[in-house]
Design an enzyme around this catalytic site. Structure first.
Site, PDB file in Angstrom:
ATOM      1  N   GLY A 134     -22.721   0.596 -12.061  1.00  0.00           N
ATOM      2  CA  GLY A 134     -24.143   0.817 -13.395  1.00  0.00           C
ATOM      3  C   GLY A 134     -24.277   2.562 -12.618  1.00  0.00           C
ATOM      4  O   GLY A 134     -25.498   2.949 -13.148  1.00  0.00           O
ATOM      5  N   ASP A 268     -14.931   3.377 -28.942  1.00  0.00           N
ATOM      6  CA  ASP A 268     -15.952   3.573 -28.094  1.00  0.00           C
ATOM      7  C   ASP A 268     -16.589   4.815 -28.064  1.00  0.00           C
ATOM      8  O   ASP A 268     -17.796   4.664 -27.468  1.00  0.00           O
ATOM      9  CB  ASP A 268     -15.732   2.229 -27.143  1.00  0.00           C
ATOM     10  CG  ASP A 268     -14.777   2.397 -26.278  1.00  0.00           C
ATOM     11  OD1 ASP A 268     -14.000   2.475 -26.932  1.00  0.00           O
ATOM     12  OD2 ASP A 268     -15.900   2.920 -24.924  1.00  0.00           O
ATOM     13  N   ASN A 269     -15.540   5.452 -27.520  1.00  0.00           N
ATOM     14  CA  ASN A 269     -16.152   6.957 -27.190  1.00  0.00           C
ATOM     15  C   ASN A 269     -15.691   7.963 -28.234  1.00  0.00           C
ATOM     16  O   ASN A 269     -16.414   9.383 -28.709  1.00  0.00           O
ATOM     17  CB  ASN A 269     -15.052   7.529 -26.275  1.00  0.00           C
ATOM     18  CG  ASN A 269     -15.439   6.998 -25.415  1.00  0.00           C
ATOM     19  OD1 ASN A 269     -16.252   6.306 -24.533  1.00  0.00           O
ATOM     20  ND2 ASN A 269     -14.062   7.085 -24.183  1.00  0.00           N
TER      21      ASN A 269
END
Length: 513
Positions: A134, A268-269
């Protein structure tokens, strides 16, 4: 900053996982998970967007605000979370994805009533990090910070960037997925957008057959971000889909206008609001090439090449149509809208090219003219931005080779020069069909053709300098990108130096970039 004004209406509205568990896993039937940023002991501010902070209602920066910018020691009113979404990646269904490097602080409203979401990128793991940490590295964070602001000032719909900071820790990354990981400086960037909702949020709920939540999500999106829709029932959802298609097509045309290649147009973009989102292995166009992709992950198929972005956006909208079908329940309507998408896109695209060339209207004969121009650009390896800049200054009394030699990435031999001469004659003939004056034509061109674009080699140089503790180039690039239709620094309005032709992290990028 006015941090007390940040709220989290999204997590009050929709089902979520409130456990705070960052174990990477599937979180079925929810749209978010609460998660705490990892926190950094020694953050250091690199850049802060004062104008944007004032604009969205956060106000002026105070010394103690560095903790917020680095997602550390947050006020109690900020309940942090990451959202779940799905998506098609490189044409294949990938199932649940989600915010792997993004954590939301919530939403803030300014004095005029406009709301914006605030999101950290690189502040730690979430349930959606997919075996990653992350974190973000400096190079990707600088690229996101500068390019999103560059696109905004170019007039392209986009997310924006509020701040850029060192985290004070090193992160291990394999930049080209070559099996050679190295330590890199960690960084965190704050992104701003009216909404970060993507096609993938709707795909996830539909794929899980959570149709009630899907409907609530569409209703929420319309109420908050599509004020122009006033219809009810199924018609409301039809109008929603048509609006998304229109915004997406308009975005693609803007990408083509300035020569932007996204590099990874997975569903998803794709922003549901028609914004440029997720700046990864992108590139501004240097030499014109319809087959150009900056993303090494996209080779050899070149699914997301420059010339395919309009086609891929339509493919992605087909996937969104499938996701919304349970609400719309009208296959013919969806097919008709998607079939009309191509016509709308190409007409908008060609009208955009007319403006770049200084034409006052689109003529039937322009299709052939544009096709000839594309062939010329590729054959002569002409720089996309510099070609139009030179076209504005074109003087038929001057030597043609001399005028265009600094625009081409290849030597203009006699054969190539002859093609250029033929094209310029055709261009002059086409200009004569204008009703408007040449002065008005040039005014249209000035507004359509940037003098400065944020090329990858400049970003590469800037990242290297920041790594070495210098910010002079960062300051200059920020000034230049805020004035893209003026030549602020002549040295930036030049083609890419050959030294950067095959440099990893410059000409070639991976999805981790």
């Amino acid at each position: 900053m006015n941090l007390e004004n940040i709220q989290q209406p999204f997590i009050k509205k929709f089902p979520g996982d409130f456990s705070g568990n960052t174990l990477q896993r599937n979180t079925p039937k929810v749209l978010f998970s609460t998660v705490q940023p990892v926190g950094f002991d020694h953050p250091e501010l690199i850049a802060f967007n004062e104008k944007l902070s004032e604009e969205i209602g956060l106000g002026a920066l105070d010394e103690k605000d560095l903790n917020f910018l680095a997602a550390t020691h947050l006020p109690e009113n900020i309940k942090t979370y990451s959202t779940a979404y799905a998506g098609h990646q490189f044409g294949n269904w990938a199932g649940q994805l989600g915010d792997g490097r993004a954590i939301l602080a919530g939403e803030i409203e300014n004095n005029s009533g406009k709301k914006n979401e605030i999101q950290w990128k690189g502040a730690g793991a979430t349930p959606y990090s997919r075996h990653a940490d992350g974190r973000a590295v400096l190079r990707s964070s600088v690229r996101e910070y500068l390019m999103s602001e560059a696109m905004f000032h170019l007039g392209v719909p986009t997310t924006r960037a509020l701040s850029l900071a060192f985290t004070g820790e090193d992160v291990v990354r394999d930049i080209m997925y070559s099996g050679n990981p190295e330590l890199e400086k960690g960084a965190v960037v704050i992104r701003i957008a009216e909404s970060f909702l993507r096609f993938g949020h709707f795909e996830l709920m539909s794929a899980q057959q959570e149709y009630k939540t899907l409907q609530e999500l569409v209703d929420y999106t319309i109420d908050h971000y599509f004020k122009e829709i006033s219809s009810e029932g199924i018609q409301k959802y039809k109008d929603f889909f048509e609006n998304v298609c229109r915004r997406t097509a308009d975005l693609m045309v803007e990408w083509y206008r300035v020569g932007f290649v996204h590099g990874v147009m997975n569903t998803d973009n794709m922003s549901i609001l028609g914004l440029t989102i997720d700046y990864g292995p992108y590139s501004m166009m240097d030499e014109y090439d319809l087959n150009f992709t900056p993303n090494t992950t996209d080779l050899p198929g070149r699914r997301y090449a420059f010339g395919k972005q309009g086609q891929i956006s339509q493919w992605n909208l087909w996937q969104l149509a499938n996701a919304l079908h349970p609400l719309i329940k009208d296959e013919k309507f969806l097919e008709d809208v998607l079939n009309d998408y191509g016509s709308y896109f190409w007409e908008s695209h060609d009208r955009m090219l007319c403006r770049k060339f200084g034409f006052d209207q689109l003529l039937t004969s322009d299709e052939k003219f544009f096709t000839t121009w594309q062939s010329l650009m590729q054959d002569l390896q002409l720089d996309y931005t510099l070609f139009f800049n030179e076209l504005e200054k074109y003087d038929d009394q001057k030597d043609l080779r001399q005028q265009f030699e600094n625009v081409s990435y290849t030597f203009l031999n006699d054969e190539k020069l002859s093609k250029l001469e033929d094209f310029m004659k055709a261009y002059q003939s086409r200009l004569e069909k204008n009703i408007i004056s040449r002065e008005k034509s040039l005014e249209i061109m000035h507004k359509s053709n940037p003098k400065f674009i944020l090329r990858n080699y400049l970003l590469y140089q800037c990242i290297e300098e920041i790594n070495n503790g210098k910010t002079d180039l960062l300051t200059k690039l920020t000034h230049a990108l805020e004035n893209p239709y003026h030549t602020v620094y002549p040295e930036f309005s030049a083609k890419r130096p050959s030294d950067y032709d095959d440099v990893s992290g410059c000409s070639t990028l991976s999805c981790s970039s």
